[in-house]
Design an enzyme around this catalytic site. Structure first.
Site, PDB file in Angstrom:
ATOM      1  N   HIS A  23       9.852 -33.818  -5.573  1.00 22.22           N
ATOM      2  CA  HIS A  23       9.261 -34.981  -4.981  1.00 22.22           C
ATOM      3  C   HIS A  23      10.169 -35.718  -3.961  1.00 22.22           C
ATOM      4  O   HIS A  23       9.597 -36.350  -3.002  1.00 22.22           O
ATOM      5  CB  HIS A  23       9.032 -35.889  -6.250  1.00 22.22           C
ATOM      6  CG  HIS A  23       7.891 -35.436  -7.224  1.00 22.22           C
ATOM      7  ND1 HIS A  23       6.878 -36.151  -7.296  1.00 22.22           N
ATOM      8  CD2 HIS A  23       7.702 -34.490  -7.912  1.00 22.22           C
ATOM      9  CE1 HIS A  23       6.004 -35.576  -8.063  1.00 22.22           C
ATOM     10  NE2 HIS A  23       6.693 -34.416  -8.558  1.00 22.22           N
ATOM     11  N   ASP A 113       5.903 -42.929  -5.030  1.00 19.73           N
ATOM     12  CA  ASP A 113       5.293 -41.827  -5.583  1.00 19.73           C
ATOM     13  C   ASP A 113       4.258 -42.235  -6.375  1.00 19.73           C
ATOM     14  O   ASP A 113       4.202 -42.880  -7.309  1.00 19.73           O
ATOM     15  CB  ASP A 113       6.433 -40.982  -6.532  1.00 19.73           C
ATOM     16  CG  ASP A 113       6.207 -39.477  -6.808  1.00 19.73           C
ATOM     17  OD1 ASP A 113       5.001 -39.354  -6.866  1.00 19.73           O
ATOM     18  OD2 ASP A 113       6.902 -38.769  -6.379  1.00 19.73           O
ATOM     19  N   HIS A 146     -12.116 -36.793  -8.775  1.00 20.17           N
ATOM     20  CA  HIS A 146     -13.516 -36.513  -9.125  1.00 20.17           C
ATOM     21  C   HIS A 146     -13.439 -36.510 -10.851  1.00 20.17           C
ATOM     22  O   HIS A 146     -14.469 -37.036 -11.448  1.00 20.17           O
ATOM     23  CB  HIS A 146     -13.997 -35.063  -8.884  1.00 20.17           C
ATOM     24  CG  HIS A 146     -14.223 -34.917  -7.524  1.00 20.17           C
ATOM     25  ND1 HIS A 146     -15.295 -35.431  -6.892  1.00 20.17           N
ATOM     26  CD2 HIS A 146     -13.828 -33.923  -6.349  1.00 20.17           C
ATOM     27  CE1 HIS A 146     -15.181 -35.116  -5.680  1.00 20.17           C
ATOM     28  NE2 HIS A 146     -14.585 -34.329  -5.268  1.00 20.17           N
ATOM     29  N   SER A 279      11.705 -25.866  -8.636  1.00 16.42           N
ATOM     30  CA  SER A 279      12.881 -26.326  -9.235  1.00 16.42           C
ATOM     31  C   SER A 279      12.508 -26.470 -10.761  1.00 16.42           C
ATOM     32  O   SER A 279      13.387 -26.839 -11.492  1.00 16.42           O
ATOM     33  CB  SER A 279      13.352 -27.518  -8.839  1.00 16.42           C
ATOM     34  OG  SER A 279      11.948 -28.464  -8.831  1.00 16.42           O
ATOM     35  N   TRP A 352       3.550 -27.111  -4.203  1.00 19.12           N
ATOM     36  CA  TRP A 352       3.050 -27.591  -3.066  1.00 19.12           C
ATOM     37  C   TRP A 352       4.082 -27.684  -1.838  1.00 19.12           C
ATOM     38  O   TRP A 352       3.735 -27.110  -0.668  1.00 19.12           O
ATOM     39  CB  TRP A 352       2.327 -29.128  -3.060  1.00 19.12           C
ATOM     40  CG  TRP A 352       1.839 -29.597  -1.781  1.00 19.12           C
ATOM     41  CD1 TRP A 352       2.001 -30.618  -1.344  1.00 19.12           C
ATOM     42  CD2 TRP A 352       0.631 -28.998  -1.318  1.00 19.12           C
ATOM     43  NE1 TRP A 352       1.228 -30.813   0.107  1.00 19.12           N
ATOM     44  CE2 TRP A 352       0.274 -29.796   0.054  1.00 19.12           C
ATOM     45  CE3 TRP A 352      -0.195 -27.685  -1.275  1.00 19.12           C
ATOM     46  CZ2 TRP A 352      -0.468 -29.335   0.915  1.00 19.12           C
ATOM     47  CZ3 TRP A 352      -0.968 -27.436  -0.278  1.00 19.12           C
ATOM     48  CH2 TRP A 352      -1.217 -28.155   0.651  1.00 19.12           C
ATOM     49  N   SER A 354       6.639 -25.363  -1.539  1.00 23.60           N
ATOM     50  CA  SER A 354       6.540 -24.230  -1.116  1.00 23.60           C
ATOM     51  C   SER A 354       5.533 -23.633  -0.330  1.00 23.60           C
ATOM     52  O   SER A 354       5.692 -22.949   0.479  1.00 23.60           O
ATOM     53  CB  SER A 354       6.764 -23.168  -2.196  1.00 23.60           C
ATOM     54  OG  SER A 354       8.113 -23.857  -2.778  1.00 23.60           O
ATOM     55  N   GLU A 357       5.591 -25.069   3.359  1.00 20.84           N
ATOM     56  CA  GLU A 357       6.769 -24.362   3.852  1.00 20.84           C
ATOM     57  C   GLU A 357       6.489 -22.925   4.533  1.00 20.84           C
ATOM     58  O   GLU A 357       6.778 -22.766   5.463  1.00 20.84           O
ATOM     59  CB  GLU A 357       8.184 -24.518   3.001  1.00 20.84           C
ATOM     60  CG  GLU A 357       8.632 -25.932   2.856  1.00 20.84           C
ATOM     61  CD  GLU A 357       9.668 -26.123   1.648  1.00 20.84           C
ATOM     62  OE1 GLU A 357      10.130 -25.153   1.212  1.00 20.84           O
ATOM     63  OE2 GLU A 357       9.847 -27.207   1.475  1.00 20.84           O
ATOM     64  N   ASP A 373      -0.386 -27.914 -10.312  1.00 16.84           N
ATOM     65  CA  ASP A 373      -1.254 -27.837  -9.048  1.00 16.84           C
ATOM     66  C   ASP A 373      -1.225 -26.180  -8.599  1.00 16.84           C
ATOM     67  O   ASP A 373      -1.949 -25.931  -7.462  1.00 16.84           O
ATOM     68  CB  ASP A 373      -0.923 -28.656  -7.969  1.00 16.84           C
ATOM     69  CG  ASP A 373       0.603 -28.611  -7.568  1.00 16.84           C
ATOM     70  OD1 ASP A 373       1.489 -28.256  -8.397  1.00 16.84           O
ATOM     71  OD2 ASP A 373       0.847 -29.100  -6.580  1.00 16.84           O
ATOM     72  N   GLN A 374      -0.360 -25.495  -9.284  1.00 14.69           N
ATOM     73  CA  GLN A 374       0.007 -24.217  -8.427  1.00 14.69           C
ATOM     74  C   GLN A 374      -1.189 -23.004  -8.440  1.00 14.69           C
ATOM     75  O   GLN A 374      -1.358 -22.264  -7.426  1.00 14.69           O
ATOM     76  CB  GLN A 374       1.054 -23.689  -9.061  1.00 14.69           C
ATOM     77  CG  GLN A 374       2.456 -24.597  -8.712  1.00 14.69           C
ATOM     78  CD  GLN A 374       3.507 -24.379  -9.714  1.00 14.69           C
ATOM     79  OE1 GLN A 374       3.697 -23.492 -10.619  1.00 14.69           O
ATOM     80  NE2 GLN A 374       4.356 -25.258  -9.922  1.00 14.69           N
TER      81      GLN A 374
HETATM   82  C1  UDX Z   1       7.036 -29.322  -8.196  1.00 12.38           C
HETATM   83  C2  UDX Z   1       5.554 -28.735  -8.671  1.00 12.38           C
HETATM   84  O1  UDX Z   1       5.996 -27.746  -9.127  1.00 12.38           O
HETATM   85  C3  UDX Z   1       4.788 -28.647  -7.539  1.00 12.38           C
HETATM   86  O2  UDX Z   1       3.825 -27.825  -7.742  1.00 12.38           O
HETATM   87  C4  UDX Z   1       4.426 -29.961  -7.034  1.00 12.38           C
HETATM   88  O3  UDX Z   1       3.663 -29.938  -5.979  1.00 12.38           O
HETATM   89  C5  UDX Z   1       5.874 -30.883  -6.804  1.00 12.38           C
HETATM   90  O4  UDX Z   1       6.656 -30.686  -7.791  1.00 12.38           O
HETATM   91  P1  UDX Z   1       8.557 -27.356  -7.544  1.00 12.38           P
HETATM   92  O5  UDX Z   1       8.139 -26.742  -8.675  1.00 12.38           O
HETATM   93  O6  UDX Z   1       9.849 -27.650  -7.607  1.00 12.38           O
HETATM   94  O7  UDX Z   1       8.098 -28.667  -7.204  1.00 12.38           O
HETATM   95  O8  UDX Z   1       8.164 -26.657  -6.166  1.00 12.38           O
HETATM   96  P2  UDX Z   1       7.906 -27.137  -4.881  1.00 12.38           P
HETATM   97  O9  UDX Z   1       7.058 -28.073  -4.534  1.00 12.38           O
HETATM   98  O10 UDX Z   1       7.644 -25.606  -4.418  1.00 12.38           O
HETATM   99  O11 UDX Z   1       9.360 -27.591  -4.340  1.00 12.38           O
HETATM  100  C6  UDX Z   1      10.577 -26.899  -4.258  1.00 12.38           C
HETATM  101  C7  UDX Z   1      11.375 -27.386  -3.172  1.00 12.38           C
HETATM  102  O12 UDX Z   1      12.318 -26.921  -3.546  1.00 12.38           O
HETATM  103  C8  UDX Z   1      10.755 -26.750  -1.923  1.00 12.38           C
HETATM  104  O13 UDX Z   1      10.977 -28.045  -0.986  1.00 12.38           O
HETATM  105  C9  UDX Z   1      11.966 -25.868  -1.539  1.00 12.38           C
HETATM  106  O14 UDX Z   1      12.266 -25.707  -0.370  1.00 12.38           O
HETATM  107  C10 UDX Z   1      13.163 -26.221  -2.291  1.00 12.38           C
HETATM  108  N1  UDX Z   1      14.032 -24.987  -2.573  1.00 12.38           N
HETATM  109  C11 UDX Z   1      13.629 -24.218  -3.711  1.00 12.38           C
HETATM  110  C12 UDX Z   1      15.365 -24.850  -2.174  1.00 12.38           C
HETATM  111  O15 UDX Z   1      15.790 -25.604  -1.190  1.00 12.38           O
HETATM  112  N2  UDX Z   1      15.912 -23.597  -2.451  1.00 12.38           N
HETATM  113  C13 UDX Z   1      15.494 -22.924  -3.523  1.00 12.38           C
HETATM  114  O16 UDX Z   1      16.299 -21.992  -3.686  1.00 12.38           O
HETATM  115  C14 UDX Z   1      14.394 -23.199  -4.110  1.00 12.38           C
END
Ligand code: UDX
Length: 454
Positions: A23, A113, A146, A279, A352, A354, A357, A373-374
């Protein structure tokens, strides 16, 4: 007075993310964008997050929230945490407004948020406006809306759900809070309640871009003032000639930058599978073992992020047996890794950030969704944006090593060429959205022009 480019103003904006990596990242990047357009921006977060910061976000101010709200991971319930957060935030906001006033700045808006229910009321009590920020996709926002409007009934009874502006979604394509409502009822309530007062605000910011979710954006705009400002990827990763702050300056985990980049530098183009589940997600021991041996069987090089708390689940001898082809780290600079030419495939949980990205950097994916949401993001990655493959889960709820191996080989092999072509198309469109005059850039400019003159 803050000024980098664009208009110089005495307008101050407060940005309030949920203090979690997935977030903070997008809201931090959005803050930097706003600052680059001439606004003064303060990101408010917990002191423990601030302590874990690496480097400096020089263009914005980062302030601790009054006292500390405690750790979100160990909070008794999410609702209790959000309530406590609201009280702390109210105190901090009052102080911030006064402090900025003494420097000549007018605090005009809190970008919060959307999970932080009640923030809009707090902002208004202080005479300030509020605008929610959605850290997930427009599609997810639409699905929860919805549900709020009664178009979805849970528990889901039909095998698939048909909703305006969305493809047919099978039960296992739906957000897990809806497909398995018994598991996290409080989180489901929070997600649905988010939208309660969206019709009262002037902007609902979303970390997406119009071309990516065209139909659903058009439907949502009949409901709320949806304003896409993403993808919140620092422009240096989209255009190597540009330089700006890196993403990992506010990492809660410490990335092993040099070791990862040196290892990738030693590999040929497109030969590495990068594996990360974000994370939060944790894999069961059996699943971890299947994944580990699948990586070995894939015969590709792999860079695998196994967070410190997960390392004990690695199979015995795995590191020794794969040291020639694999590297396991506890955290990495993900954007730099995805932008590296050696990376040919991203095995992801489909969070979201990832997802965005991977799309923005043109990297094909194998997705293995875990929760929240994955599953929906994975459905879109595979069937709508066509940039990857989603693994199949067996009847015991496990994704076997054979299945993972097959998916990786498919993406790294011949099928990968077509997928890579699609990924490159999205990369171009993401970049266009952020470039000067692109849809997201224009949305930000319009917002800045309006807020400065209100
Ligand atoms: C969570 C939810 O899982 C996600 O679905 C929601 O949309 C946002 O909150 P997370 O599970 O951490 O987040 O996944 P993601 O949304 O992909 O965010 C991970 C972030 O950590 C990305 O920005 C990624 O670049 C970063 N990251 C991950 C790193 O910088 N290094 C790493 O080794 C792994």
């Amino acid at each position: 007075m803050e000024r980098e480019q664009g208009v110089a103003t005495l307008t101050h904006i407060v940005v309030l993310p949920v203090p979690m990596q997935g977030h903070i990242n997008p809201m931090l990047q959005f803050s930097k964008r706003l600052a680059s357009k001439g606004l003064k921006v303060t990101l408010l977060t917990t002191s423990s997050i601030i302590k874990s910061m690496k480097g400096q976000a020089s263009s914005i101010t980062i302030e601790p929230i009054a006292d500390d709200t405690g750790d979100i991971e160990t909070a008794e319930t999410m609702e209790a945490y959000v309530d406590r957060f609201k009280v702390m935030f109210s105190r901090s906001l009052g102080d911030l407004i006064e402090k900025n006033k003494s420097y000549g700045y007018t605090t005009k808006l809190v970008v919060y948020d959307c999970i932080l229910l009640g923030t809009l009321d707090v902002a208004r009590q202080h005479g300030v406006g509020g605008a929610p920020f959605i850290t997930q996709s427009c599609t997810i926002a639409a699905i929860y809306h919805h549900l709020y409007q009664g178009r979805i009934r849970i528990p889901l009874e039909e095998p698939a759900v048909s909703l305006p502006s969305l493809p047919l979604l099978r039960i296992d394509d739906m957000p897990s809070f809806i497909s398995q409502p018994e598991l996290y009822p409080a989180l489901l309530r929070l997600c649905v309640d988010d939208f309660r007062n969206f019709h009262e605000v002037n902007w609902v910011f979303c970390n997406s871009f119009d071309k990516l979710e065209e139909e659903v954006v058009s439907w949502l705009s009949t409901q709320w003032p949806i304003t896409n400002i993403g993808p919140t990827i620092p422009s240096m990763y989209l255009d190597k000639r540009l330089k700006d702050d890196k993403n990992y300056d506010l990492n809660v985990f410490k990335p092993n930058v040099d070791a990862c980049m040196k290892w990738l530098d030693s590999k040929e183009i497109g030969t590495v599978v990068y594996v990360s589940f974000g994370s939060l997600a944790t894999l069961g021991e059996e699943q971890m073992e299947e994944l580990a041996w699948a990586l070995k069987r894939s015969n590709s090089y792999f860079l695998w992020v196994v967070r410190e708390t997960e390392t004990k689940k690695l199979p015995i001898n795995f590191l020794e047996e794969t040291s020639e082809r694999g590297m396991v780290v506890t955290w990495c600079p993900q954007l730099e890794v995805l932008a590296h030419k050696a990376v040919g495939c991203f095995m992801t949980h489909g969070g979201w950030n990832s997802t965005l990205e991977a799309l923005s950097l043109g990297v094909p994916v194998v997705s293995m969704p875990q929760w929240s949401d994955q599953a929906t993001n994975s459905k879109f990655l595979m069937d709508v944006w066509k940039v990857g493959i989603r693994v199949k889960v067996d009847e015991k709820g496990i994704v076997t090593r054979e299945e993972i191996e097959l998916c990786i080989k498919e993406v790294m092999g011949e099928r990968g060429t077509e997928i890579k072509g699609n990924a490159m198309k999205w990369k171009k469109l993401a970049r266009e959205a952020l470039d000067e005059g692109g849809s997201s850039d224009k949305n930000i400019d319009d917002f800045v022009a309006k807020i400065v003159h209100t």
